[in-house]
Design a protein around this motif. Structure first.
Motif, PDB file in Angstrom:
ATOM      1  N   ARG B  30       0.839  -1.208   0.000  1.00  0.00           N
ATOM      2  CA  ARG B  30       0.000   0.000   0.000  1.00  0.00           C
ATOM      3  C   ARG B  30       0.868   1.250   0.000  1.00  0.00           C
ATOM      4  N   THR B  33       2.645   1.528  -3.587  1.00  0.00           N
ATOM      5  CA  THR B  33       1.808   1.721  -4.770  1.00  0.00           C
ATOM      6  C   THR B  33       0.881   2.919  -4.635  1.00  0.00           C
ATOM      7  N   VAL B  35      -2.014   2.992  -3.595  1.00  0.00           N
ATOM      8  CA  VAL B  35      -3.364   2.604  -4.006  1.00  0.00           C
ATOM      9  C   VAL B  35      -4.371   3.354  -3.132  1.00  0.00           C
ATOM     10  N   ASN B  36      -5.565   3.656  -3.675  1.00  0.00           N
ATOM     11  CA  ASN B  36      -6.505   4.450  -2.868  1.00  0.00           C
ATOM     12  C   ASN B  36      -6.981   3.665  -1.638  1.00  0.00           C
ATOM     13  N   THR B  39      -9.649   0.709  -2.003  1.00  0.00           N
ATOM     14  CA  THR B  39      -9.082  -0.462  -2.681  1.00  0.00           C
ATOM     15  C   THR B  39      -8.048  -1.140  -1.783  1.00  0.00           C
ATOM     16  N   GLY B  40      -7.221  -0.334  -1.135  1.00  0.00           N
ATOM     17  CA  GLY B  40      -6.222  -0.889  -0.227  1.00  0.00           C
ATOM     18  C   GLY B  40      -6.865  -1.664   0.916  1.00  0.00           C
ATOM     19  N   VAL B  72       1.999  -6.806  -9.366  1.00  0.00           N
ATOM     20  CA  VAL B  72       1.277  -5.786 -10.126  1.00  0.00           C
ATOM     21  C   VAL B  72       1.909  -5.706 -11.507  1.00  0.00           C
ATOM     22  N   LEU B  77      -3.479  -6.149 -10.217  1.00  0.00           N
ATOM     23  CA  LEU B  77      -2.895  -6.820  -9.062  1.00  0.00           C
ATOM     24  C   LEU B  77      -3.315  -8.284  -9.066  1.00  0.00           C
ATOM     25  N   LEU B 135      -6.245  -2.112 -10.452  1.00  0.00           N
ATOM     26  CA  LEU B 135      -5.919  -0.932  -9.654  1.00  0.00           C
ATOM     27  C   LEU B 135      -6.207   0.327 -10.465  1.00  0.00           C
ATOM     28  N   GLU B 136      -6.599   1.346  -9.768  1.00  0.00           N
ATOM     29  CA  GLU B 136      -6.891   2.616 -10.452  1.00  0.00           C
ATOM     30  C   GLU B 136      -5.602   3.216 -10.995  1.00  0.00           C
TER      31      GLU B 136
END
Lengths: 117, 137
Positions: B30, B33, B35-36, B39-40, B72, B77, B135-136
């Protein structure tokens, strides 16, 4: 680094407040369930679980609370939840526990809810 | 993060105390990356449920019996959790009983809910749960 769960309890009004802090996962689910059962066996039937400092919960953690609720409610008691964060709320809602527990936005309102209990 | 490749992996024994090792790996993922948050959180939850299942139910044996890998590639992912235990058939796991609300039986349901795809394979004594999530960018 992630923090393993610590828990402690104190009396507040008519309730016993169990405060959890850290990761509430399968590694600690059984001790928490047993602690609530022990409180009930010692005569505490109004129990509030403060989830405000829980950094993560999985289905085992929430399952432990369900099992504890079932046990406490056999003798007419209740386990109520307070201070749920958005992260915890998402798991809680996913497995539809909003139909099982009474949930309060803060500790005071959860404790006060037992005044007329 | 299209085009970027990352891989995280760890192996450990079938002990619930080792869940924290998986959690630390996810925390590193997390952080690196970015990641938001939602999502995380979903990834952290799916990994936790998958590892709990493997540790609790697989009857795996050995200090490196359970593996967690997160890769990733091109914004996708892929998480795998493998074990050397008895295996299970995810499609035969019953849906949670939302009328009775028992205290268990939600883990596989949660994994399917929060990941984009889930598959399971058992070959040569190794069971592998594979979970994917886009993933965004």
């Amino acid at each position: 680094m992630n923090e393993t769960l610590n828990f402690s309890e104190h009396r507040m009004g008519k309730a016993i407040v169990l405060t959890l802090q850290g990761r509430f996962d399968a590694a600690i689910a059984l001790p928490v369930k047993n602690r609530i059962r022990s409180l009930a066996e010692d005569g505490s039937r109004r129990i509030v679980v403060d989830l405000g400092k829980v950094s993560f919960v999985d289905s085992s953690g929430l399952g432990a609370l369900v099992a504890a609720l079932r046990y406490v409610s056999k003798d007419g008691g209740d386990v109520r939840l307070a201070n749920m964060t958005v992260k915890i709320q998402q798991v809680f809602t996913l497995i539809r526990l909003d139909k099982v527990f009474k949930v309060y936005p803060d500790l005071e309102s959860a404790v006060d809810s037992f005044e007329e209990y | 993060m299209p085009g970027r490749q990352l891989e995280y992996s760890a192996r450990f024994g079938p002990n619930l105390d080792n869940l924290i090792l998986g959690a630390d790996l996810v925390a590193r993922f997390r952080e690196e990356t970015k990641v938001n948050i939602k999502t995380g959180d979903q990834i952290e939850l799916a990994v936790g449920e998958a590892l709990s299942n493997a540790i609790n139910h697989a009857q795996a044996v050995g200090d490196d019996a359970i593996g967690l890998t997160m890769t990733v590639e091109d914004g996708m992912l892929t998480i795998t959790v493998d074990d050397n235990g008895i295996g299970f058939l995810p499609d035969e796991v019953p849906q949670p009983n939302f009328k009775e609300h028992p205290s268990h039986g939600y883990g596989v349901f949660i994994i399917y809910e929060v990941m984009d795809s889930v598959s399971y394979d058992s070959q040569n004594g190794i069971n592998t749960l594979t979970m994917k999530k886009r993933l965004e960018e």
